[in-house]
Design a protein around this motif. Structure first.
Motif, PDB file in Angstrom:
ATOM      1  N   GLN A  40       0.831  -1.220   0.000  1.00  0.00           N
ATOM      2  CA  GLN A  40       0.000   0.000   0.000  1.00  0.00           C
ATOM      3  C   GLN A  40       0.861   1.264   0.000  1.00  0.00           C
ATOM      4  O   GLN A  40       0.547   2.242  -0.670  1.00  0.00           O
ATOM      5  N   ALA A  41       1.971   1.205   0.747  1.00  0.00           N
ATOM      6  CA  ALA A  41       2.871   2.363   0.782  1.00  0.00           C
ATOM      7  C   ALA A  41       3.508   2.591  -0.574  1.00  0.00           C
ATOM      8  O   ALA A  41       3.652   3.739  -1.016  1.00  0.00           O
TER       9      ALA A  41
ATOM     10  N   GLU B 195       2.237   1.787  -3.492  1.00  0.00           N
ATOM     11  CA  GLU B 195       1.198   2.309  -4.402  1.00  0.00           C
ATOM     12  C   GLU B 195       0.925   3.775  -4.151  1.00  0.00           C
ATOM     13  O   GLU B 195       0.709   4.541  -5.083  1.00  0.00           O
ATOM     14  N   ALA B 196       0.954   4.193  -2.889  1.00  0.00           N
ATOM     15  CA  ALA B 196       0.652   5.579  -2.574  1.00  0.00           C
ATOM     16  C   ALA B 196       1.807   6.521  -2.864  1.00  0.00           C
ATOM     17  O   ALA B 196       1.596   7.692  -3.183  1.00  0.00           O
ATOM     18  N   SER B 197       3.065   6.029  -2.764  1.00  0.00           N
ATOM     19  CA  SER B 197       4.205   6.940  -2.867  1.00  0.00           C
ATOM     20  C   SER B 197       4.859   6.918  -4.246  1.00  0.00           C
ATOM     21  O   SER B 197       5.359   7.932  -4.717  1.00  0.00           O
TER      22      SER B 197
ATOM     23  N   LYS C  17       4.349   6.928  -7.864  1.00  0.00           N
ATOM     24  CA  LYS C  17       3.346   7.165  -8.906  1.00  0.00           C
ATOM     25  C   LYS C  17       4.027   7.738 -10.123  1.00  0.00           C
ATOM     26  O   LYS C  17       5.052   8.407 -10.014  1.00  0.00           O
TER      27      LYS C  17
ATOM     28  N   THR D 291       7.480  11.830  -9.102  1.00  0.00           N
ATOM     29  CA  THR D 291       7.793  11.218  -7.810  1.00  0.00           C
ATOM     30  C   THR D 291       9.309  11.260  -7.579  1.00  0.00           C
ATOM     31  O   THR D 291      10.084  10.762  -8.395  1.00  0.00           O
TER      32      THR D 291
END
Length: 311
Positions: free
Chosen positions: A260-261, A263-265, A267, A271
């Motif tokens: 999840q981290a 996917e969120a960070s 991109k 980035t």
């Protein structure tokens, strides 16, 4: 020779007799009465219809009078009512000749009778209506006033051999100048009432809007509170599930949170990360069984390769 002369004399005598008979008779119809005048003095009064005889003119003359109801239209006159309003009154009268002898002696003919009766009616209209108000004349007491005028006029008209059948007020109105002022005042009054109605409607509309806004605010707040309660209960349930899952398999839970981290960070686009190649953040880039950097053991794993940092 004597025979033609005799016939001429007889014919002449017949003509004279016919002329004398024609001049000595008169007819009275059902709608008339007659006065027989002898040298200007009244000899007799005939009221029944039929054929009558008299002396030939100029010894006796016949004056016919109408027994039917006669109309008298009066000119409009201006009066002042008891409430000090100037009014224009238009009236008319119906009358009949009740006493032919007195009528002839007093006024002689219908035109003079109309003139005399008009002055009587005008005087009584002024005296009676001067004691009444404009409202009484127009709306509340009109019939009684007309009956009173009729009775007063009838008492005076009896001296002239006339009987008044009716007196009517055709129109009772304000003068043109006063009518314009009254109309302007009425218009101003209606505009004031309309403004008051609009103001009252605006106030009621504002009250309705205020109540609607208050009710909508309360409904939204209650809905927000209810949603927050549901959301809190859901998050609590979620945390409970996460805690149970973490207790059952901490390594899988750590792997799931790292995914999840990532996917969120990480991109596409802009980035940028500044980390050392051996940062624990990228420990699972070598596979799901990579050795954790904090010393917790999972499945045996090969040494993690440092991941290049994206510019």
């Amino acid at each position: 020779m004597n025979s033609p002369v005799l016939r001429g004399v007889l014919f002449f005598a017949v003509v004279i007799v016919a002329v004398v008979l024609y001049a000595s008779t008169f007819v009275v119809s059902q709608t008339q009465s007659a006065l027989v005048l002898r040298l200007g003095a009244i000899r007799s009064v005939v009221t029944a219809p039929g054929l009558y005889f008299k002396l030939p003119a100029p010894f006796e003359q016949v004056t016919l009078l109408d027994n039917r109801i006669l109309d008298l239209d009066l000119p409009a006159q201006e009066i002042i009512a008891s409430d000090q309003k100037r009014l224009v009154v238009d009236a008319f009268t119906r009358y009949r000749i009740s006493d032919p002898l007195r009528f002839y002696q007093a006024v002689n003919n219908i035109p003079r009778a109309n003139s005399q009766l008009a002055s009587i009616v005008n005087g009584n209209v002024r005296s009676v209506l001067a004691e009444a108000t404009f409202t009484a004349m127009v709306r509340t007491d009109r019939t009684r006033l007309m009956n009173r005028i009729r009775d007063d006029v009838n008492r005076e008209a009896a001296r002239f051999g006339m009987s008044v059948v009716d007196v009517r007020l055709r129109r009772v109105d304000l003068p043109a100048a006063n009518s314009a002022a009254v109309f302007q005042r009425m218009q101003t009054e209606r505009q004031r009432e309309a403004a008051e109605a609009r103001a009252l409607g605006g106030q009621q509309a504002q009250e309705v809007r205020a109540r609607a806004d208050r009710d909508s605010t309360v409904i939204v707040a209650e809905a927000q509170q209810h949603s927050d309660e549901i959301r809190g209960a859901g998050e609590a349930e979620r945390n409970k599930v996460f805690a149970e899952v973490f207790g059952k398999d901490p390594e899988f839970f750590s792997f799931y949170r790292s995914m999840q981290a990532y996917e969120a960070s990480i991109k596409p686009g802009d980035t940028r990360m500044v980390l050392t190649p051996d940062s624990p953040f990228f420990r699972y880039f070598n596979g799901p069984n990579a050795q954790r950097q904090d010393g917790q053991a999972g499945a045996p794993a090969t040494p993690a390769q440092p991941a290049p940092a994206r510019p």
